[in-house]
Design a protein around this motif. Structure first.
Motif, PDB file in Angstrom:
ATOM      1  N   ALA A 253    -125.463   4.569  25.715  1.00  0.00           N
ATOM      2  CA  ALA A 253    -124.994   5.795  25.084  1.00  0.00           C
ATOM      3  C   ALA A 253    -123.902   6.453  25.912  1.00  0.00           C
ATOM      4  CB  ALA A 253    -126.170   6.760  24.893  1.00  0.00           C
ATOM      5  N   ASP A 254    -124.109   6.497  27.222  1.00  0.00           N
ATOM      6  CA  ASP A 254    -123.120   7.112  28.101  1.00  0.00           C
ATOM      7  C   ASP A 254    -121.822   6.305  28.134  1.00  0.00           C
ATOM      8  OD1 ASP A 254    -122.918   9.353  30.231  1.00  0.00           O
ATOM      9  OD2 ASP A 254    -122.099   7.590  31.242  1.00  0.00           O
ATOM     10  N   LEU A 255    -121.933   4.983  28.101  1.00  0.00           N
ATOM     11  CA  LEU A 255    -120.739   4.141  28.111  1.00  0.00           C
ATOM     12  C   LEU A 255    -119.919   4.314  26.833  1.00  0.00           C
ATOM     13  CD1 LEU A 255    -122.214   0.829  29.588  1.00  0.00           C
ATOM     14  CD2 LEU A 255    -120.778   2.504  30.756  1.00  0.00           C
ATOM     15  N   LEU A 256    -120.603   4.615  25.731  1.00  0.00           N
ATOM     16  CA  LEU A 256    -119.887   4.834  24.471  1.00  0.00           C
ATOM     17  C   LEU A 256    -119.113   6.144  24.479  1.00  0.00           C
ATOM     18  CD1 LEU A 256    -122.620   3.676  21.927  1.00  0.00           C
ATOM     19  CD2 LEU A 256    -120.451   2.521  22.415  1.00  0.00           C
ATOM     20  N   ASN A 257    -119.548   7.075  25.315  1.00  0.00           N
ATOM     21  CA  ASN A 257    -118.893   8.377  25.426  1.00  0.00           C
ATOM     22  C   ASN A 257    -117.838   8.297  26.529  1.00  0.00           C
ATOM     23  OD1 ASN A 257    -118.262  11.052  25.135  1.00  0.00           O
ATOM     24  ND2 ASN A 257    -120.259  11.847  25.779  1.00  0.00           N
ATOM     25  N   GLU A 258    -116.750   7.582  26.241  1.00  0.00           N
ATOM     26  CA  GLU A 258    -115.770   7.211  27.275  1.00  0.00           C
ATOM     27  C   GLU A 258    -115.178   8.415  28.008  1.00  0.00           C
ATOM     28  OE1 GLU A 258    -112.845   4.648  25.660  1.00  0.00           O
ATOM     29  OE2 GLU A 258    -114.268   3.096  25.066  1.00  0.00           O
ATOM     30  N   LYS A 259    -114.915   9.501  27.300  1.00  0.00           N
ATOM     31  CA  LYS A 259    -114.244  10.641  27.917  1.00  0.00           C
ATOM     32  C   LYS A 259    -115.148  11.387  28.895  1.00  0.00           C
ATOM     33  CE  LYS A 259    -111.009  11.480  24.103  1.00  0.00           C
ATOM     34  NZ  LYS A 259    -110.530  12.462  23.095  1.00  0.00           N
ATOM     35  N   GLN A 260    -116.464  11.342  28.652  1.00  0.00           N
ATOM     36  CA  GLN A 260    -117.381  12.106  29.485  1.00  0.00           C
ATOM     37  C   GLN A 260    -118.357  11.228  30.259  1.00  0.00           C
ATOM     38  OE1 GLN A 260    -119.284  15.192  27.215  1.00  0.00           O
ATOM     39  NE2 GLN A 260    -117.420  15.753  26.135  1.00  0.00           N
ATOM     40  N   SER A 261    -118.150   9.920  30.227  1.00  0.00           N
ATOM     41  CA  SER A 261    -119.086   9.017  30.889  1.00  0.00           C
ATOM     42  C   SER A 261    -119.143   9.286  32.383  1.00  0.00           C
ATOM     43  CB  SER A 261    -118.685   7.562  30.651  1.00  0.00           C
ATOM     44  OG  SER A 261    -119.526   6.698  31.384  1.00  0.00           O
ATOM     45  N   ARG A 262    -120.374   9.259  32.921  1.00  0.00           N
ATOM     46  CA  ARG A 262    -120.575   9.507  34.351  1.00  0.00           C
ATOM     47  C   ARG A 262    -120.885   8.217  35.113  1.00  0.00           C
ATOM     48  NH1 ARG A 262    -123.112  13.388  31.276  1.00  0.00           N
ATOM     49  NH2 ARG A 262    -122.464  15.555  31.610  1.00  0.00           N
ATOM     50  N   MET A 263    -120.905   7.091  34.396  1.00  0.00           N
ATOM     51  CA  MET A 263    -121.278   5.841  35.047  1.00  0.00           C
ATOM     52  C   MET A 263    -120.129   5.324  35.910  1.00  0.00           C
ATOM     53  SD  MET A 263    -124.295   5.619  33.851  1.00  0.00           S
ATOM     54  CE  MET A 263    -124.649   4.105  34.726  1.00  0.00           C
ATOM     55  N   MET A 264    -120.454   4.949  37.144  1.00  0.00           N
ATOM     56  CA  MET A 264    -119.449   4.374  38.033  1.00  0.00           C
ATOM     57  C   MET A 264    -119.113   2.952  37.594  1.00  0.00           C
ATOM     58  SD  MET A 264    -118.744   6.770  40.113  1.00  0.00           S
ATOM     59  CE  MET A 264    -117.845   5.879  41.383  1.00  0.00           C
ATOM     60  N   LEU A 265    -120.135   2.177  37.249  1.00  0.00           N
ATOM     61  CA  LEU A 265    -119.923   0.821  36.743  1.00  0.00           C
ATOM     62  C   LEU A 265    -119.907   0.861  35.226  1.00  0.00           C
ATOM     63  CD1 LEU A 265    -122.339  -1.220  39.054  1.00  0.00           C
ATOM     64  CD2 LEU A 265    -119.848  -1.095  39.197  1.00  0.00           C
ATOM     65  N   ARG A 266    -118.994   0.098  34.608  1.00  0.00           N
ATOM     66  CA  ARG A 266    -118.879   0.095  33.164  1.00  0.00           C
ATOM     67  C   ARG A 266    -118.849  -1.355  32.657  1.00  0.00           C
ATOM     68  NH1 ARG A 266    -117.773   4.710  30.971  1.00  0.00           N
ATOM     69  NH2 ARG A 266    -116.846   3.764  29.133  1.00  0.00           N
ATOM     70  N   PRO A 267    -119.988  -2.034  32.718  1.00  0.00           N
ATOM     71  CA  PRO A 267    -120.004  -3.434  32.293  1.00  0.00           C
ATOM     72  C   PRO A 267    -119.792  -3.575  30.793  1.00  0.00           C
ATOM     73  CG  PRO A 267    -122.233  -2.657  32.691  1.00  0.00           C
ATOM     74  CD  PRO A 267    -121.313  -1.566  33.148  1.00  0.00           C
ATOM     75  N   ALA A 268    -119.024  -4.589  30.413  1.00  0.00           N
ATOM     76  CA  ALA A 268    -118.869  -4.924  29.001  1.00  0.00           C
ATOM     77  C   ALA A 268    -120.096  -5.717  28.562  1.00  0.00           C
ATOM     78  CB  ALA A 268    -117.600  -5.743  28.788  1.00  0.00           C
ATOM     79  N   VAL A 269    -120.505  -5.529  27.309  1.00  0.00           N
ATOM     80  CA  VAL A 269    -121.678  -6.214  26.774  1.00  0.00           C
ATOM     81  C   VAL A 269    -121.250  -7.124  25.631  1.00  0.00           C
ATOM     82  CG1 VAL A 269    -123.938  -5.953  25.684  1.00  0.00           C
ATOM     83  CG2 VAL A 269    -123.182  -4.299  27.408  1.00  0.00           C
ATOM     84  N   VAL A 270    -121.566  -8.407  25.750  1.00  0.00           N
ATOM     85  CA  VAL A 270    -121.289  -9.374  24.685  1.00  0.00           C
ATOM     86  C   VAL A 270    -122.639  -9.863  24.160  1.00  0.00           C
ATOM     87  CG1 VAL A 270    -120.187 -11.537  24.048  1.00  0.00           C
ATOM     88  CG2 VAL A 270    -119.135 -10.065  25.792  1.00  0.00           C
ATOM     89  N   ASP A 271    -123.017  -9.375  22.969  1.00  0.00           N
ATOM     90  CA  ASP A 271    -124.313  -9.737  22.390  1.00  0.00           C
ATOM     91  C   ASP A 271    -124.121 -10.850  21.363  1.00  0.00           C
ATOM     92  OD1 ASP A 271    -127.088  -9.526  22.056  1.00  0.00           O
ATOM     93  OD2 ASP A 271    -126.993  -7.339  22.185  1.00  0.00           O
TER      94      ASP A 271
END
Length: 498
Positions: A345-363
């Protein structure tokens, strides 16, 4: 803010990413970190959580559990004593709305958006039904996320380690998934997934229930299925017995019905023998997923355990015997999926994301996608267009021809499943394409696609002219119609949930 929700069969949880970029569980109003997925209708007012679970013994006809098992099942409904009928989507919406309200109370502001997790082996119908439940509960479901992928996100963020190939063994209260993936700081790539949507702690409990039922019938000639209060009491005792046998070598309890009492004693060895057929089913899924991934046991660095049922010692022993790998218990089996959903959820909120790591997910998709066509002898067959374990979002097309002169329409029946025989696949729904009575052999290119939530879409075009016929609405017989969703959403707007 977008929250993450693990909508579980037996327990649910909600989480968010805090101001420091740390995923955290949101406690419910009772201060618990998970909420039983149980609903009690108390004079038509729904009560969700521990109190509902506790009241199941006293008021079994107004209590509903294991709703997730019924999601997408149009033949199921729950009728309470007030004469009110609820669909699986509505029941799920009641649980989701309670989780939403608890999150709002804890955070101090309204919540409108959520990522909701589902078993990786859920099909299109079940995913769509889950999304509909979220909408009825007043949530914009920004993403449907596979539970093993959520667990992998939480694991990957916490480890920040070198590349690893891992298996996620996810055995919860009602569903079972196995997923193999490559995890690094940069990306999480799902290689293969499989599962059994009707395998979980509920089924382990049922083995104890079957045993006690037979013992009671033989001893007292009383059928416990004719006594709803005794049966509910037995279900509660069976669950506690199962948990006790995960710690102690023996467990016992007393059960009464119609004035007769029976003392039941079970050893861990007896329980393991009861559940052996279920353990065999987990082995089959593990082997199939390993084969689909093109890997061997020796290629895996870890097997991560997710879901409360992985606490059963026999499960861990079974995995180790099959793989030669001691399964890892470093993840919290009840909380990790919700935490992973919060990270997504946080990664989807790109402008306000607080995550230092942002891994891409390939499902990947867990079921092959196809349509019903006719062979040269005019016999129906399932033609697979998008094979399972294809990275999603994905789209693929094939060309089909009309079989008769001057056809005025073509019915496209969309399926999920691996078999060529239409009797052994699930029909998602159908769509009708209107034609201008062309001659026999008219070519239509049909394109099927999975979006990022694993939900199916269909497009068609005239193969000879290249004219795009556009996207066609799939008439999903197993899902609610859009007008029904709108009506139920309005009805739930002011619903009080305790």
């Amino acid at each position: 803010m977008i929250i993450g929700i693990d909508l579980g069969t037996t327990f649910s949880a909600v989480a968010y990413v805090d101001k420091d970029g740390i995923p955290a569980i949101i406690p419910n109003r009772e201060g618990e970190r998970t909420s039983p997925s149980v609903i009690l209708f108390e004079q038509s007012v729904p009560v969700v959580g521990s109190r509902a679970k506790d009241e199941a013994l006293n008021d079994p006809l107004n209590v509903v559990q294991f709703v997730k098992r019924q999601i997408g099942n149009t033949s199921y409904s729950f009728l309470n004593e007030a004469g009110e009928t609820y669909s699986p989507e509505e029941l799920s919406a009641i649980i989701l709305k309670r989780l939403k309200q608890d999150a709002e109370d804890h955070l101090g502001f309204p919540i409108h958006h959520a990522v909701i997790t589902v078993p990786a082996y859920f099909d299109d119908v079940q995913r769509k039904a889950t999304k509909d439940a979220g909408k009825i509960a007043g949530l914009n479901v920004v993403k449907i996320l596979n539970e093993p992928t959520a667990a992998a996100l939480a694991y990957g963020i916490s480890q920040q380690s070198e590349d690893q190939d891992v298996m996620v063994f996810d055995l919860g209260g009602g569903t079972f998934d196995v997923t193999i993936m490559s995890i690094s700081n940069q990306e999480i790539i799902i290689k293969a997934t499989g599962g059994d949507r009707n395998l979980g702690g509920f089924d382990f409990d049922n083995k104890i229930i079957e045993y006690v039922h037979n013992q009671f019938l033989q001893t007292h000639q009383i059928d416990l299925y004719d006594d709803p209060i005794a049966l509910q009491q037995l279900r509660e005792m069976a669950e506690e017995c199962k948990k006790s046998l995960s710690i102690y070598p023996e467990s016992s309890f007393m059960l009464s019905s119609q004035g007769k009492t029976l003392r039941v004693a079970l050893t861990r060895d007896m329980f393991v023998e009861m559940i052996r057929p279920l353990l065999n089913r987990t082995s089959i899924v593990m082997r199939n997923v390993l084969q689909d991934s093109g890997m061997e046991w020796a290629d895996l660095e870890k097997i991560l355990l997710v879901g409360g049922s992985t606490r059963i010692p026999a499960i861990r022993e079974w995995i180790q015997e099959a793989s030669g790998i001691v399964p890892s218990d470093e993840l919290h089996p009840d909380e990790v999926v919700a935490l992973g959903a919060a990270i997504q959820a946080d990664l989807l909120n790109e402008k306000q994301s607080r995550m230092m790591l942002r891994p891409a997910v390939v499902d990947v998709n867990s079921h092959s996608l196809g349509i019903i066509s006719l062979d040269p002898q005019h016999r129906e067959q399932n033609s697979i267009i998008l094979p399972r374990n294809t990275p999603i979002p994905a789209k693929k097309s094939d060309v089909f021809i009309t079989m008769d002169d001057r056809q005025d329409n073509v019915s496209i029946v969309v399926t999920e499943g691996e078999d060529e025989d239409p009797n052994y696949v699930r029909v998602i729904g159908q769509s009708t394409i209107q034609l201008d009575r062309p001659p026999k052999g008219y070519e239509i290119r049909v394109t099927l696609s999975y979006d990022a939530d694993g939900i199916v879409h269909i497009n068609a075009q005239d193969e000879r002219t290249g004219k795009d016929m556009g996207e066609f609405m799939i008439d999903r017989k197993s899902n609610l119609s859009e007008p029904a969703i709108v009506d139920k959403t309005k009805r739930f707007t002011d619903l009080t949930i305790n």
